[in-house]
Design a protein around this motif. Sequence first.
Motif, PDB file in Angstrom:
ATOM      1  N   LEU A   4      -0.656  16.870 -10.669  1.00  0.00           N
ATOM      2  CA  LEU A   4      -0.388  16.908  -9.029  1.00  0.00           C
ATOM      3  C   LEU A   4      -1.002  18.443  -8.994  1.00  0.00           C
ATOM      4  CD1 LEU A   4       0.711  15.498  -6.655  1.00  0.00           C
ATOM      5  CD2 LEU A   4       2.938  16.642  -7.384  1.00  0.00           C
ATOM      6  N   ALA A   5      -0.597  19.465  -9.444  1.00  0.00           N
ATOM      7  CA  ALA A   5      -0.990  20.807  -8.945  1.00  0.00           C
ATOM      8  C   ALA A   5      -2.365  21.012  -8.806  1.00  0.00           C
ATOM      9  CB  ALA A   5      -0.277  21.804 -10.022  1.00  0.00           C
ATOM     10  N   ALA A   6      -3.240  20.204  -9.811  1.00  0.00           N
ATOM     11  CA  ALA A   6      -4.482  20.400  -9.866  1.00  0.00           C
ATOM     12  C   ALA A   6      -5.446  19.459  -8.996  1.00  0.00           C
ATOM     13  CB  ALA A   6      -5.241  19.954 -11.224  1.00  0.00           C
ATOM     14  N   THR A   7      -4.838  18.533  -8.186  1.00  0.00           N
ATOM     15  CA  THR A   7      -5.329  17.885  -7.249  1.00  0.00           C
ATOM     16  C   THR A   7      -5.704  18.403  -6.113  1.00  0.00           C
ATOM     17  OG1 THR A   7      -4.209  15.971  -8.186  1.00  0.00           O
ATOM     18  CG2 THR A   7      -4.877  15.537  -6.053  1.00  0.00           C
ATOM     19  N   ALA A   8      -7.022  18.287  -5.642  1.00  0.00           N
ATOM     20  CA  ALA A   8      -7.533  18.922  -4.321  1.00  0.00           C
ATOM     21  C   ALA A   8      -7.970  18.072  -3.314  1.00  0.00           C
ATOM     22  CB  ALA A   8      -8.597  19.804  -4.821  1.00  0.00           C
ATOM     23  N   ARG A   9      -8.214  16.838  -3.818  1.00  0.00           N
ATOM     24  CA  ARG A   9      -8.470  15.920  -2.637  1.00  0.00           C
ATOM     25  C   ARG A   9      -8.379  14.315  -3.189  1.00  0.00           C
ATOM     26  NH1 ARG A   9     -14.056  13.075  -1.942  1.00  0.00           N
ATOM     27  NH2 ARG A   9     -14.246  12.683   0.184  1.00  0.00           N
ATOM     28  N   ARG A  60       2.447   9.088 -10.395  1.00  0.00           N
ATOM     29  CA  ARG A  60       1.695   9.190 -11.675  1.00  0.00           C
ATOM     30  C   ARG A  60       1.052  10.555 -11.907  1.00  0.00           C
ATOM     31  NH1 ARG A  60      -1.894   4.511 -14.319  1.00  0.00           N
ATOM     32  NH2 ARG A  60      -2.129   5.483 -16.328  1.00  0.00           N
ATOM     33  N   LEU A  61       0.475  11.102 -10.879  1.00  0.00           N
ATOM     34  CA  LEU A  61      -0.289  12.597 -10.879  1.00  0.00           C
ATOM     35  C   LEU A  61       0.979  13.360 -11.225  1.00  0.00           C
ATOM     36  CD1 LEU A  61      -2.372  12.740  -7.621  1.00  0.00           C
ATOM     37  CD2 LEU A  61      -3.043  12.512  -9.829  1.00  0.00           C
ATOM     38  N   ARG A  62       1.928  13.398 -10.822  1.00  0.00           N
ATOM     39  CA  ARG A  62       3.102  14.417 -11.409  1.00  0.00           C
ATOM     40  C   ARG A  62       3.390  14.110 -12.653  1.00  0.00           C
ATOM     41  NH1 ARG A  62       8.466  13.197  -8.920  1.00  0.00           N
ATOM     42  NH2 ARG A  62       7.856  13.852  -6.916  1.00  0.00           N
ATOM     43  N   ALA A  63       3.532  12.779 -13.070  1.00  0.00           N
ATOM     44  CA  ALA A  63       4.111  12.577 -14.261  1.00  0.00           C
ATOM     45  C   ALA A  63       2.978  13.054 -15.467  1.00  0.00           C
ATOM     46  CB  ALA A  63       4.701  11.193 -14.763  1.00  0.00           C
ATOM     47  N   GLU A  64       1.696  13.082 -15.161  1.00  0.00           N
ATOM     48  CA  GLU A  64       0.570  13.327 -15.965  1.00  0.00           C
ATOM     49  C   GLU A  64       0.311  14.817 -15.997  1.00  0.00           C
ATOM     50  OE1 GLU A  64      -2.670  10.543 -15.762  1.00  0.00           O
ATOM     51  OE2 GLU A  64      -1.009   8.904 -16.287  1.00  0.00           O
ATOM     52  N   PRO A 110       0.801  -1.339  -0.030  1.00  0.00           N
ATOM     53  CA  PRO A 110      -0.065  -0.046   0.108  1.00  0.00           C
ATOM     54  C   PRO A 110       0.822   1.277   0.139  1.00  0.00           C
ATOM     55  CG  PRO A 110      -0.819  -1.485   1.421  1.00  0.00           C
ATOM     56  CD  PRO A 110       0.561  -2.345   0.917  1.00  0.00           C
ATOM     57  N   MET A 111       1.994   1.389   0.909  1.00  0.00           N
ATOM     58  CA  MET A 111       2.763   2.640   0.603  1.00  0.00           C
ATOM     59  C   MET A 111       3.390   2.810  -0.764  1.00  0.00           C
ATOM     60  SD  MET A 111       6.416   3.640   2.974  1.00  0.00           S
ATOM     61  CE  MET A 111       5.448   3.415   4.588  1.00  0.00           C
ATOM     62  N   ARG A 112       3.785   1.658  -1.146  1.00  0.00           N
ATOM     63  CA  ARG A 112       4.603   1.786  -2.476  1.00  0.00           C
ATOM     64  C   ARG A 112       3.322   2.344  -3.704  1.00  0.00           C
ATOM     65  NH1 ARG A 112       8.536  -3.337  -2.407  1.00  0.00           N
ATOM     66  NH2 ARG A 112      10.307  -2.358  -1.601  1.00  0.00           N
ATOM     67  N   ALA A 113       2.284   1.543  -3.708  1.00  0.00           N
ATOM     68  CA  ALA A 113       1.052   2.147  -4.421  1.00  0.00           C
ATOM     69  C   ALA A 113       0.635   3.507  -4.204  1.00  0.00           C
ATOM     70  CB  ALA A 113      -0.311   1.228  -4.347  1.00  0.00           C
ATOM     71  N   ALA A 114       0.514   3.905  -3.081  1.00  0.00           N
ATOM     72  CA  ALA A 114       0.172   5.264  -2.711  1.00  0.00           C
ATOM     73  C   ALA A 114       1.100   6.311  -3.300  1.00  0.00           C
ATOM     74  CB  ALA A 114       0.095   5.348  -1.221  1.00  0.00           C
ATOM     75  N   ARG A 115       2.529   6.112  -3.088  1.00  0.00           N
ATOM     76  CA  ARG A 115       3.557   6.701  -3.541  1.00  0.00           C
ATOM     77  C   ARG A 115       3.551   6.782  -5.283  1.00  0.00           C
ATOM     78  NH1 ARG A 115       9.097   6.278  -5.303  1.00  0.00           N
ATOM     79  NH2 ARG A 115      10.068   8.180  -5.174  1.00  0.00           N
ATOM     80  N   LEU A 116       3.383   5.488  -5.573  1.00  0.00           N
ATOM     81  CA  LEU A 116       3.290   5.540  -7.259  1.00  0.00           C
ATOM     82  C   LEU A 116       2.023   6.317  -7.875  1.00  0.00           C
ATOM     83  CD1 LEU A 116       4.205   1.747  -7.746  1.00  0.00           C
ATOM     84  CD2 LEU A 116       5.559   3.778  -8.486  1.00  0.00           C
ATOM     85  N   PHE A 117       0.867   6.235  -6.913  1.00  0.00           N
ATOM     86  CA  PHE A 117      -0.199   7.122  -7.421  1.00  0.00           C
ATOM     87  C   PHE A 117       0.177   8.539  -7.642  1.00  0.00           C
ATOM     88  CE2 PHE A 117      -3.809   9.766  -6.097  1.00  0.00           C
ATOM     89  CZ  PHE A 117      -4.712   9.507  -7.251  1.00  0.00           C
ATOM     90  N   GLY A 118       0.867   8.974  -6.410  1.00  0.00           N
ATOM     91  CA  GLY A 118       1.534  10.423  -6.511  1.00  0.00           C
ATOM     92  C   GLY A 118       2.100  10.499  -7.637  1.00  0.00           C
ATOM     93  N   LEU A 142      -1.266  17.184   4.739  1.00  0.00           N
ATOM     94  CA  LEU A 142      -0.614  16.082   3.806  1.00  0.00           C
ATOM     95  C   LEU A 142      -0.201  16.788   2.727  1.00  0.00           C
ATOM     96  CD1 LEU A 142      -0.098  13.168   2.797  1.00  0.00           C
ATOM     97  CD2 LEU A 142      -2.530  13.313   2.227  1.00  0.00           C
ATOM     98  N   SER A 143       1.068  16.651   2.355  1.00  0.00           N
ATOM     99  CA  SER A 143       1.470  17.258   0.990  1.00  0.00           C
ATOM    100  C   SER A 143       1.782  16.143  -0.192  1.00  0.00           C
ATOM    101  CB  SER A 143       2.958  18.123   1.169  1.00  0.00           C
ATOM    102  OG  SER A 143       2.396  19.170   1.865  1.00  0.00           O
ATOM    103  N   LEU A 144       0.948  15.886  -1.233  1.00  0.00           N
ATOM    104  CA  LEU A 144       1.380  14.835  -1.847  1.00  0.00           C
ATOM    105  C   LEU A 144       2.995  14.906  -2.463  1.00  0.00           C
ATOM    106  CD1 LEU A 144      -1.850  14.914  -4.104  1.00  0.00           C
ATOM    107  CD2 LEU A 144      -1.375  13.091  -2.538  1.00  0.00           C
ATOM    108  N   LEU A 145       3.514  13.694  -2.203  1.00  0.00           N
ATOM    109  CA  LEU A 145       4.878  13.588  -2.696  1.00  0.00           C
ATOM    110  C   LEU A 145       5.647  14.754  -1.826  1.00  0.00           C
ATOM    111  CD1 LEU A 145       4.894  12.705  -6.457  1.00  0.00           C
ATOM    112  CD2 LEU A 145       4.880  11.310  -4.425  1.00  0.00           C
ATOM    113  N   GLY A 146       5.179  15.348  -0.785  1.00  0.00           N
ATOM    114  CA  GLY A 146       5.842  16.295  -0.178  1.00  0.00           C
ATOM    115  C   GLY A 146       6.079  17.528  -0.711  1.00  0.00           C
TER     116      GLY A 146
END
Length: 103
Positions: free
Chosen positions: A40-45, A33-37, A23-31, A96-100
């Motif tokens: 990330l900056a548009a994510t509010a929730r 992927r948000l960044r890569a696509e 779960p930790m790896r999956a959550a980080r990979l989700f973040g 909580l800051s996504l990917l810090g």
Amino acid sequence: MAVSVFDLFKIGIGPSSSHTVGPMRAARLFGLRLRAEGLLAATARVQVILYGSLGATGKGHGSDKAVLLGLAGHEPDTVDVEAIPALLEAIRAGSLSLLGEHP
């Protein structure tokens, strides 16, 4: 059947590494992927729903903590175990800051 030391000891938090490492790896990979696509900056929730054994025993086995830490950008093999309580306290207090990077 040979058993390696790597089969005996897993790197992870919580009483059950099988419920935290993935779960930790999956959550980080989700973040990541948000960044890569470029999202990330548009994510509010972010809403997380755990299924199967993770959903059934997640809190008792530390899956909730692992997901929060992963979303914050931490990895199972590099997170400072001594800092985890303070990190989780700050996240649960609303920081909580996504990917810090992105609150």
